[in-house]
Scaffold this motif. Structure first.
Motif, PDB file in Angstrom:
ATOM      1  N   GLU A   1      23.434   1.592  42.807  1.00  0.00           N
ATOM      2  CA  GLU A   1      23.962   0.673  41.482  1.00  0.00           C
ATOM      3  C   GLU A   1      25.684   1.388  41.545  1.00  0.00           C
ATOM      4  O   GLU A   1      26.105   0.981  42.012  1.00  0.00           O
ATOM      5  N   LYS A   2      25.155   3.066  41.146  1.00  0.00           N
ATOM      6  CA  LYS A   2      26.934   3.719  41.356  1.00  0.00           C
ATOM      7  C   LYS A   2      26.964   3.550  42.950  1.00  0.00           C
ATOM      8  O   LYS A   2      28.305   3.727  42.865  1.00  0.00           O
ATOM      9  N   LEU A   3      26.248   4.015  43.839  1.00  0.00           N
ATOM     10  CA  LEU A   3      26.944   3.907  45.305  1.00  0.00           C
ATOM     11  C   LEU A   3      27.480   2.748  45.721  1.00  0.00           C
ATOM     12  O   LEU A   3      27.644   2.430  46.359  1.00  0.00           O
ATOM     13  N   LEU A   4      25.967   1.017  45.320  1.00  0.00           N
ATOM     14  CA  LEU A   4      26.875  -0.013  45.719  1.00  0.00           C
ATOM     15  C   LEU A   4      28.139  -0.050  44.777  1.00  0.00           C
ATOM     16  O   LEU A   4      28.964  -1.701  45.103  1.00  0.00           O
ATOM     17  N   LYS A   5      28.591   0.674  43.694  1.00  0.00           N
ATOM     18  CA  LYS A   5      29.944   0.459  42.473  1.00  0.00           C
ATOM     19  C   LYS A   5      29.607  -0.976  41.658  1.00  0.00           C
ATOM     20  O   LYS A   5      30.562  -1.973  41.927  1.00  0.00           O
ATOM     21  N   ILE A   6      28.315  -1.480  41.432  1.00  0.00           N
ATOM     22  CA  ILE A   6      28.480  -2.726  40.147  1.00  0.00           C
ATOM     23  C   ILE A   6      27.558  -2.058  39.162  1.00  0.00           C
ATOM     24  O   ILE A   6      27.217  -0.940  38.615  1.00  0.00           O
ATOM     25  N   GLU A   7      27.905  -3.330  37.977  1.00  0.00           N
ATOM     26  CA  GLU A   7      27.547  -3.050  36.818  1.00  0.00           C
ATOM     27  C   GLU A   7      26.156  -4.397  36.732  1.00  0.00           C
ATOM     28  O   GLU A   7      26.685  -4.852  36.488  1.00  0.00           O
TER      29      GLU A   7
ATOM     30  N   THR B   1      23.304  11.274  28.100  1.00  0.00           N
ATOM     31  CA  THR B   1      23.953  10.169  28.827  1.00  0.00           C
ATOM     32  C   THR B   1      24.278   8.957  28.015  1.00  0.00           C
ATOM     33  O   THR B   1      23.031   8.424  27.159  1.00  0.00           O
ATOM     34  N   GLU B   2      25.262   8.295  27.773  1.00  0.00           N
ATOM     35  CA  GLU B   2      25.546   7.248  27.317  1.00  0.00           C
ATOM     36  C   GLU B   2      25.859   6.087  28.215  1.00  0.00           C
ATOM     37  O   GLU B   2      25.976   4.454  28.055  1.00  0.00           O
ATOM     38  N   ASP B   3      26.725   6.275  29.526  1.00  0.00           N
ATOM     39  CA  ASP B   3      26.788   5.411  30.454  1.00  0.00           C
ATOM     40  C   ASP B   3      25.906   4.726  31.039  1.00  0.00           C
ATOM     41  O   ASP B   3      26.016   3.122  31.557  1.00  0.00           O
ATOM     42  N   LEU B   4      24.715   5.121  31.654  1.00  0.00           N
ATOM     43  CA  LEU B   4      23.920   4.252  32.278  1.00  0.00           C
ATOM     44  C   LEU B   4      23.005   3.024  30.816  1.00  0.00           C
ATOM     45  O   LEU B   4      22.591   2.132  31.191  1.00  0.00           O
ATOM     46  N   LEU B   5      22.805   3.439  29.644  1.00  0.00           N
ATOM     47  CA  LEU B   5      21.569   3.104  29.389  1.00  0.00           C
ATOM     48  C   LEU B   5      21.806   3.448  28.176  1.00  0.00           C
ATOM     49  O   LEU B   5      22.190   5.032  27.331  1.00  0.00           O
TER      50      LEU B   5
ATOM     51  N   LYS C   1      26.476  -7.916  48.025  1.00  0.00           N
ATOM     52  CA  LYS C   1      26.107  -8.090  49.425  1.00  0.00           C
ATOM     53  C   LYS C   1      26.647  -7.210  49.957  1.00  0.00           C
ATOM     54  O   LYS C   1      26.564  -6.415  51.113  1.00  0.00           O
ATOM     55  N   ALA C   2      26.912  -5.848  48.720  1.00  0.00           N
ATOM     56  CA  ALA C   2      27.822  -4.028  49.999  1.00  0.00           C
ATOM     57  C   ALA C   2      26.779  -3.378  50.177  1.00  0.00           C
ATOM     58  O   ALA C   2      24.832  -3.718  49.186  1.00  0.00           O
ATOM     59  N   PHE C   3      26.655  -2.798  50.476  1.00  0.00           N
ATOM     60  CA  PHE C   3      26.390  -1.071  51.696  1.00  0.00           C
ATOM     61  C   PHE C   3      26.696  -0.156  50.138  1.00  0.00           C
ATOM     62  O   PHE C   3      27.665  -0.292  50.161  1.00  0.00           O
ATOM     63  N   PRO C   4      25.233   0.818  50.684  1.00  0.00           N
ATOM     64  CA  PRO C   4      26.142   1.813  49.023  1.00  0.00           C
ATOM     65  C   PRO C   4      26.887   2.787  50.425  1.00  0.00           C
ATOM     66  O   PRO C   4      26.373   3.660  51.625  1.00  0.00           O
ATOM     67  N   ASP C   5      27.004   3.180  49.525  1.00  0.00           N
ATOM     68  CA  ASP C   5      28.886   4.295  50.202  1.00  0.00           C
ATOM     69  C   ASP C   5      28.389   5.302  49.571  1.00  0.00           C
ATOM     70  O   ASP C   5      29.074   5.101  48.307  1.00  0.00           O
ATOM     71  N   GLY C   6      28.948   6.447  50.146  1.00  0.00           N
ATOM     72  CA  GLY C   6      29.425   7.988  48.882  1.00  0.00           C
ATOM     73  C   GLY C   6      27.999   8.611  48.331  1.00  0.00           C
ATOM     74  O   GLY C   6      26.620   8.148  49.200  1.00  0.00           O
ATOM     75  N   GLU C   7      28.147   9.841  47.266  1.00  0.00           N
ATOM     76  CA  GLU C   7      27.236   9.877  46.564  1.00  0.00           C
ATOM     77  C   GLU C   7      27.016   9.619  45.242  1.00  0.00           C
ATOM     78  O   GLU C   7      27.739   9.279  44.118  1.00  0.00           O
ATOM     79  N   ALA C   8      26.017   9.465  44.838  1.00  0.00           N
ATOM     80  CA  ALA C   8      25.758   9.830  43.178  1.00  0.00           C
ATOM     81  C   ALA C   8      24.550  10.205  42.628  1.00  0.00           C
ATOM     82  O   ALA C   8      23.582  10.107  43.644  1.00  0.00           O
ATOM     83  N   THR C   9      25.008  10.911  41.314  1.00  0.00           N
ATOM     84  CA  THR C   9      23.998  11.512  41.098  1.00  0.00           C
ATOM     85  C   THR C   9      23.196  10.664  39.240  1.00  0.00           C
ATOM     86  O   THR C   9      24.324  10.361  39.090  1.00  0.00           O
ATOM     87  N   VAL C  10      21.929  10.552  39.336  1.00  0.00           N
ATOM     88  CA  VAL C  10      21.616  10.058  37.965  1.00  0.00           C
ATOM     89  C   VAL C  10      20.256  10.988  37.299  1.00  0.00           C
ATOM     90  O   VAL C  10      19.676  12.055  37.556  1.00  0.00           O
ATOM     91  N   ARG C  11      20.895  10.899  35.452  1.00  0.00           N
ATOM     92  CA  ARG C  11      19.609  11.890  35.394  1.00  0.00           C
ATOM     93  C   ARG C  11      18.540  10.869  34.325  1.00  0.00           C
ATOM     94  O   ARG C  11      19.719   9.855  33.686  1.00  0.00           O
ATOM     95  N   LEU C  12      17.648  11.063  33.907  1.00  0.00           N
ATOM     96  CA  LEU C  12      17.124   9.737  32.940  1.00  0.00           C
ATOM     97  C   LEU C  12      16.107  10.535  32.344  1.00  0.00           C
ATOM     98  O   LEU C  12      14.986  11.133  32.884  1.00  0.00           O
ATOM     99  N   GLU C  13      15.583  10.428  31.409  1.00  0.00           N
ATOM    100  CA  GLU C  13      14.411  10.767  30.038  1.00  0.00           C
ATOM    101  C   GLU C  13      12.860  10.263  30.881  1.00  0.00           C
ATOM    102  O   GLU C  13      12.662   9.345  30.172  1.00  0.00           O
TER     103      GLU C  13
END
Lengths: 362, 174
Positions: free
Chosen positions: A82-88, A232-236, A288-300
């Motif tokens: 979702e970060k690569l697709l830039k959607i919320e 982290t608070e941004d994703l969950l 309908k976007a395609f993934p673009d760029g780089e992203a990282t995610v951390r999750l417990e």
């Protein structure tokens, strides 16, 4: 000074769920040195995710990295995509993801506790903990449709809605579970026989834990307050649903048991808060976007911090996907914490690390 | 001492993870727990290949674990039954074609029962194991059958020689 003997354990052993090899150098029954070999189950998932599967299919493939924390893997991958697709994603999807992650944590922690009890030689407690664990499997089946490998998170949201009857049954079952958890807490805390095997075994100091980069309940038992849910608070929105840090100080097998049991109380509270305040919204964000760029995610994940890195190039197939599992961070400390312990208590110590090698080796 | 009835009434299980995702493994563990209670069939999970009758294998065979798998299979005494637990043990599943995976355990050892599903449910595992019990019984019978009675008798001149019954029948000299 006695003679030194080398004792291997694994790759196939009664106390191990997975192929894992430890070579202990022992002296008068005391372990002086340990070698670990964890890469028996390397399958090449990362390479297949970047060549064979399209990015929407990958969330189902990474779920098969590990059966115990498959929801953590699918959620982490969905978030990074979702970060690569830039959607919320919708708020209800976020809450449902947290609900399933916490239900998964209950079943994973109880499995680990039962395994510690079995490897300490307390078969009756193993049976009791496994019996109390079954409710979480039934709830996961009711919520997601499968006992294990619930492909609940998909790219853009979640696959299923929570039905009101299911939500009600979760609340009822959790109410029944709390006195059972109190009973387990009493046994793990006060049983004298279990304390002989667990207290002081496999201890690691706070400084060592910090130096060796330990994560998860292993670190929290040593007094190191590391939890991605706290950071982290941004994703969950973890703090919104009542997350609380749990730490112990001694860092031995006993402390790890207590940390896991106390985290279950936190998980129960989180689940109750989520169900009471579940927001109404759509379940999935279409794009309908395609993934673009780089992203990282951390999750417990139940075992600690799970890290995902992905890189897209505006096509259906990802360019790179990197998974760093919690057990990978813990391997160095795992070999360190054996030193000075009796060889006989090694199985209980291995179980208390809660090693997940299919995560580590991928 | 009736060994066959012991084998049928208390088959011991050996569990090996040949590179799976732990999903089927925890369901095997759930089978041992009080809800499903596989011990009512007399089954105990043992870690020793030399004492076990049924081999439960999960996971697609990774290149590092295949030698261990064949080794464990070779160490088990006859009669033995192999159960492939889950989609990836049966065919390779989602891992089929990945560079470090072989597709399914039946490329290396003979499999008697395939249990489907990803992940397998405990009910399915129990059903597979109960099927395996029947196979174990037939295998035991085959093993205990007399080999000598099946072979043709050897004629030496006018006499029938039953001592060297395992010898090949010589072509008649005319």
């Amino acid at each position: 000074m006695g003679r030194q003997y080398e004792i291997p354990i694994g790759a196939q052993h009664i106390s191990l769920l997975e192929p894992l090899h430890f070579k202990f150098t022992t002296e008068n029954e005391k372990i002086v040195k340990t070698d670990a070999n964890v890469y028996y189950v390397h399958r090449g998932i990362e390479q297949a995710c970047c060549s064979k599967f399209k990015f929407r299919q990958v969330s189902f493939v990474v779920g098969r990295v590990c059966g115990l924390c498959s929801i953590s893997h699918t959620t982490a991958y969905s978030q990074v995509a979702e970060k690569l697709l830039k959607i919320e994603i919708p708020l209800r999807a976020k809450y449902l993801r947290m609900l399933v992650i916490e239900l998964d944590r209950i079943h994973s922690h109880l499995l680990c506790l039962s395994h510690v009890a079995e490897n300490s030689g307390f078969e009756a407690l193993f049976m009791k903990t496994m019996q109390y664990r079954e409710f979480s499997m039934e709830l996961l089946e009711a919520v997601c449709g499968n006992r294990i490998q619930y492909d609940f998170s998909i790219v853009g949201g979640v696959a299923r809605d929570l039905k009101p009857q299911v939500a009600q049954s979760i609340m009822e079952r959790l109410k029944k579970f709390v006195p059972q958890l109190d009973e387990l807490m009493d046994i793990y805390k006060n049983n004298w026989t279990l304390s002989l095997k667990n207290k002081g075994a496999g201890a690691i100091t706070k400084e060592d834990a910090m130096r060796l980069n330990v994560v998860g309940p292993f670190a929290r038992a040593a007094g190191l307050a590391v939890d991605v849910r706290n950071e982290t608070e941004d994703l969950l929105p973890w703090k919104e649903v009542g997350f609380e840090m749990v730490t112990e100080t001694t860092g031995d097998v006993y402390a790890r048991n207590i940390v896991r049991l106390r985290e279950l109380y936190v998980s129960i509270r989180i689940i109750e808060n989520i169900i009471n305040g579940l927001p109404e919204s759509a379940l999935i964000t279409e794009t309908k976007a395609f993934p673009d760029g780089e992203a990282t995610v951390r999750l417990e994940a139940p075992r600690g911090e799970l890290f995902y890195y992905a890189k897209g190039n505006k096509t259906q197939v990802l360019e790179r996907l990197k998974i760093k599992a919690p057990t990978f961070s813990n391997v160095a400390a795992m070999t360190e914490a054996f030193t000075g312990n009796e060889y006989g208590s090694a199985p209980a110590i291995i179980a208390s690390y809660d090693p997940c090698l299919s995560c580590t080796a991928r | 001492m009736n060994l066959a009835s012991y084998r049928k009434k208390s088959p011991w299980i050996l569990h090996y993870n040949a590179g799976g995702c732990n999903g089927c493994d925890i369901e095997i563990l759930a089978c041992l727990s009080p809800k499903y209670d596989i011990e009512r069939f007399g089954m105990i999970n043992t870690g020793n290949p030399k004492q076990s009758d049924i081999l439960l294998v999960t996971g697609p065979v990774t290149k590092r674990s295949r030698e261990r798998l064949v080794e464990i299979y070779a160490q088990m005494p006859e009669p033995k039954v192999v159960i492939a637990c889950g989609a990836c043990a049966s065919t390779g599943g989602v891992f089929r074609g990945m560079y470090n995976c072989e597709g399914g355990i039946d490329q290396y050892i003979p499999v008697d029962v395939y249990v489907c599903g990803c992940g397998t449910r405990p009910e399915q595992i129990i059903d597979g194991v109960v099927q395996a019990l029947g196979i174990l019984e037939t295998k035991t019978k085959e093993l205990e059958e007399s080999v000598r009675l099946k072979k043709e008798t050897v004629k030496e001149g006018k006499q029938i020689n039953r001592r060297n019954i395992a010898d090949q029948v010589k072509p008649a000299m005319i």
